[in-house]
Design a protein around this motif. Structure first.
Motif, mmCIF file in Angstrom:
data_model
loop_
_atom_site.group_PDB
_atom_site.id
_atom_site.type_symbol
_atom_site.label_atom_id
_atom_site.label_comp_id
_atom_site.label_asym_id
_atom_site.label_seq_id
_atom_site.Cartn_x
_atom_site.Cartn_y
_atom_site.Cartn_z
ATOM 1 N N ARG A 186 -0.484 -30.428 -14.601
ATOM 2 C CA ARG A 186 0.650 -30.875 -13.794
ATOM 3 C C ARG A 186 1.250 -32.171 -14.359
ATOM 4 N NH1 ARG A 186 0.930 -29.943 -8.512
ATOM 5 N NH2 ARG A 186 -1.329 -30.028 -8.275
ATOM 6 N N LYS A 187 0.374 -33.103 -14.740
ATOM 7 C CA LYS A 187 0.847 -34.372 -15.303
ATOM 8 C C LYS A 187 1.606 -34.141 -16.615
ATOM 9 C CE LYS A 187 -2.812 -37.171 -13.208
ATOM 10 N NZ LYS A 187 -4.019 -38.002 -13.446
ATOM 11 N N LEU A 188 1.100 -33.215 -17.432
ATOM 12 C CA LEU A 188 1.773 -32.899 -18.692
ATOM 13 C C LEU A 188 3.136 -32.270 -18.424
ATOM 14 C CD1 LEU A 188 1.889 -32.603 -21.754
ATOM 15 C CD2 LEU A 188 0.580 -30.471 -21.530
ATOM 16 N N GLN A 189 3.183 -31.329 -17.465
ATOM 17 C CA GLN A 189 4.446 -30.674 -17.152
ATOM 18 C C GLN A 189 5.470 -31.684 -16.634
ATOM 19 O OE1 GLN A 189 2.437 -26.349 -15.931
ATOM 20 N NE2 GLN A 189 3.561 -27.489 -14.407
ATOM 21 N N GLN A 190 5.020 -32.616 -15.796
ATOM 22 C CA GLN A 190 5.940 -33.614 -15.263
ATOM 23 C C GLN A 190 6.454 -34.524 -16.373
ATOM 24 O OE1 GLN A 190 7.162 -33.829 -11.970
ATOM 25 N NE2 GLN A 190 8.576 -35.109 -13.142
ATOM 26 N N THR A 191 5.573 -34.841 -17.338
ATOM 27 C CA THR A 191 5.991 -35.651 -18.482
ATOM 28 C C THR A 191 7.054 -34.924 -19.299
ATOM 29 O OG1 THR A 191 3.832 -36.730 -18.616
ATOM 30 C CG2 THR A 191 5.213 -36.811 -20.584
ATOM 31 N N LEU A 192 6.862 -33.626 -19.523
ATOM 32 C CA LEU A 192 7.851 -32.825 -20.249
ATOM 33 C C LEU A 192 9.194 -32.814 -19.519
ATOM 34 C CD1 LEU A 192 5.687 -29.745 -21.352
ATOM 35 C CD2 LEU A 192 6.584 -31.556 -22.819
ATOM 36 N N VAL A 193 9.130 -32.678 -18.201
ATOM 37 C CA VAL A 193 10.367 -32.694 -17.404
ATOM 38 C C VAL A 193 11.094 -34.018 -17.575
ATOM 39 C CG1 VAL A 193 11.263 -32.759 -15.041
ATOM 40 C CG2 VAL A 193 9.614 -31.000 -15.692
ATOM 41 N N ASP A 194 10.342 -35.116 -17.490
ATOM 42 C CA ASP A 194 10.944 -36.447 -17.594
ATOM 43 C C ASP A 194 11.592 -36.658 -18.970
ATOM 44 O OD1 ASP A 194 10.047 -36.943 -15.051
ATOM 45 O OD2 ASP A 194 8.268 -38.067 -15.683
ATOM 46 N N ILE A 195 10.888 -36.238 -20.025
ATOM 47 C CA ILE A 195 11.424 -36.404 -21.384
ATOM 48 C C ILE A 195 12.670 -35.557 -21.580
ATOM 49 C CG2 ILE A 195 10.966 -35.988 -23.839
ATOM 50 C CD1 ILE A 195 8.041 -36.711 -23.283
ATOM 51 N N ARG A 196 12.633 -34.317 -21.135
ATOM 52 C CA ARG A 196 13.783 -33.426 -21.319
ATOM 53 C C ARG A 196 14.989 -33.893 -20.515
ATOM 54 N NH1 ARG A 196 11.440 -27.231 -21.849
ATOM 55 N NH2 ARG A 196 10.010 -27.654 -23.573
ATOM 56 N N ASN A 197 14.743 -34.407 -19.318
ATOM 57 C CA ASN A 197 15.863 -34.903 -18.519
ATOM 58 C C ASN A 197 16.518 -36.118 -19.173
ATOM 59 O OD1 ASN A 197 15.613 -32.959 -16.557
ATOM 60 N ND2 ASN A 197 14.429 -34.223 -15.154
ATOM 61 N N LYS A 198 15.724 -36.892 -19.891
ATOM 62 C CA LYS A 198 16.241 -38.117 -20.502
ATOM 63 C C LYS A 198 16.836 -37.857 -21.879
ATOM 64 C CE LYS A 198 14.978 -42.941 -21.420
ATOM 65 N NZ LYS A 198 13.912 -43.971 -21.312
ATOM 66 N N PHE A 199 16.190 -37.011 -22.673
ATOM 67 C CA PHE A 199 16.589 -36.854 -24.072
ATOM 68 C C PHE A 199 17.107 -35.457 -24.417
ATOM 69 C CE2 PHE A 199 13.251 -40.151 -24.071
ATOM 70 C CZ PHE A 199 13.984 -41.215 -24.599
ATOM 71 N N GLY A 200 17.114 -34.541 -23.457
ATOM 72 C CA GLY A 200 17.587 -33.190 -23.739
ATOM 73 C C GLY A 200 16.443 -32.191 -23.809
ATOM 74 N N LYS A 201 16.765 -30.918 -23.599
ATOM 75 C CA LYS A 201 15.737 -29.886 -23.498
ATOM 76 C C LYS A 201 15.022 -29.608 -24.808
ATOM 77 C CE LYS A 201 17.715 -27.577 -19.500
ATOM 78 N NZ LYS A 201 18.270 -26.329 -18.935
#
Length: 420
Positions: free
Chosen positions: A378-393
């Motif tokens: 879950r923590k990894l998935q949330q990190t991926l979401v945060d990065i993609r929202n900030k820098f793109g998918k």
């Protein structure tokens, strides 16, 4: 104001999986040391359940085999989920001898809520007498010992089961609002209470709140600022209140009850390559669930074949976990893919859907789930979401996205292209 005429029961099947294995062997779970685990996984196997007897020796239900002391002699029972479901169905039929189906809410394979209110006068019984009758029927017909929480609303009923019933010789606990405030306002840890997980407890601790009484004394506007709409549940429960009834649960229809993803492929894909696309699509939807703090316990799959050479394949399944874990959901899609897809025809259209989508406060797992691994994921998935929202998918991609047949990298660059 509390409705004093409402009485609910929450019945839990004690050490359910382990008890079933003992019944099947003619053993007493209160006398025999037995754990349910997969012996093929070696010492690292998780104990999915443990008998009350071995628990008294310090062996938890969710430990590892290697953690069991060498001084303890015990039986390892291989998990048999189908058997446990059969027992659960038999016990549901026992409920139906006493309570109508519209007044029963099955919460999990080993736990159910019953609205006993209309039946007390009908049978001329007190709440404890009715509960005792049902528990005795369960034991007489299946050999399984059950515990029960009795309360004047669903929250108090669950708390009476989880906290109070464990400390009574008759396996029964009772709570109304007054008793709840007298006995449990200062109870710790907070994670003993229904719907308060470690994350919420830690968040409250950072605010200086260590018990439910502390919530009742804390400024509500700060709680709403910190927890959003979930603050309403925290505040109500801290006062011992719960407005939801079984009829409300049965009538509940979520506003956004599914998340779907569909794509028509650029070329014909074989069975193996199409599975890669499925994995990418599930990954995309899982991150959507994570971002929106949602979970699902129902999946659907559509497969359309090239040039309509045969009818499309469709399938869906209800899963035992309510989750947003990619690992768990992908495994369910893999099984469904293998079950419904014809490997002999080229594939041109894939659609996936997560159904019965709900807020993640309703997250629920069976005993086969590895909670530690789920939390890490879950923590990894949330990190991926945060990065993609900030820098793109395409800022962070998985290895599968770089394979020749993958389409996610391209679809991430198209406006709205990731949803069809």
């Amino acid at each position: 104001m509390e409705e004093i005429n409402k009485i609910y029961l929450c019945i839990d099947l004690k050490s359910f999986y382990a008890s079933v294995e003992c019944v099947e062997r003619g053993l007493d779970p209160f006398e025999v040391n037995l754990v349910v685990a997969d012996p093929d996984r070696g010492g690292g196997a998780i104990t999915l359940a443990a008998t009350p007897a071995i628990k008294k020796l310090g062996v938890p239900s969710r430990g590892r085999i290697y953690e069991i002391s060498d001084n303890i002699e015990y039986i390892i029972a291989r998990p048999r989920m189908h058997l446990y479901m059969e027992y659960s169905a038999r016990i549901y039929s026992i409920f139906l001898k006493h309570i109508a189906p519209e007044d029963i809410h099955v919460y999990s394979i080993d736990e159910a809520f019953l609205d006993a209110t209309p039946y007390l006068e009908l049978y001329g019984l007190t709440p404890k007498q009715l509960a005792r009758r049902i528990l005795e029927d369960i034991y007489d017909e299946t050999g399984i010992t059950a515990t029960v929480g009795i309360g004047t609303n669903l929250f108090l009923t669950k708390v009476a089961l989880d906290i109070t019933a464990k400390h009574t010789p008759d396996n029964m606990g009772y709570l109304n609002v007054e008793l709840f405030r007298q006995q449990l306002w200062h109870h710790t840890p907070l994670t003993d209470f229904w719907m308060i997980g470690p994350g919420t407890a830690n968040h409250l601790a950072r605010l200086g709140i260590t018990d439910l009484y502390g919530i009742t004394q804390f400024p509500e506007y700060i709680l709403y600022r910190e927890f959003g709409i979930y603050a309403e549940i925290l505040i109500d429960h801290a006062w011992g209140k719960e407005t939801v009834e079984i009829k409300d649960i049965k009538a509940y229809q979520p506003k956004a009850n599914s998340i779907s993803n569909s794509q028509i492929l650029f070329e014909d894909y074989n069975y193996k390559d199409a599975f890669l696309i499925l994995k990418e699509m599930v990954d995309s939807n899982v991150l959507t669930l994570t971002e929106k703090h949602l979970v699902s316990d129902h999946i659907s799959l559509f497969i359309g074949y090239s040039k309509d050479k045969r009818k499309p394949s469709r399938g869906s399944t209800k899963i035992t976990n309510r989750t947003n874990s990619y690992r768990i959901l992908m495994e369910e899609f893999r099984l469904l893919y293998q079950k419904i897809v014809d490997p002999n025809y080229p594939i041109r259209h894939i659609g996936v859907s997560f159904g019965n989508v709900r807020d993640e406060i309703y997250e629920q797992y069976d005993l086969f789930a590895d909670i530690d691994e789920i939390e890490k994921e879950r923590k990894l998935q949330q990190t991926l979401v945060d990065i993609r929202n900030k820098f793109g998918k395409n800022a962070v991609l998985k290895g599968m996205n770089y394979l020749d047949k993958g389409t996610a990298r391209y679809r991430n660059t198209t406006i709205g292209g990731h949803k069809a």
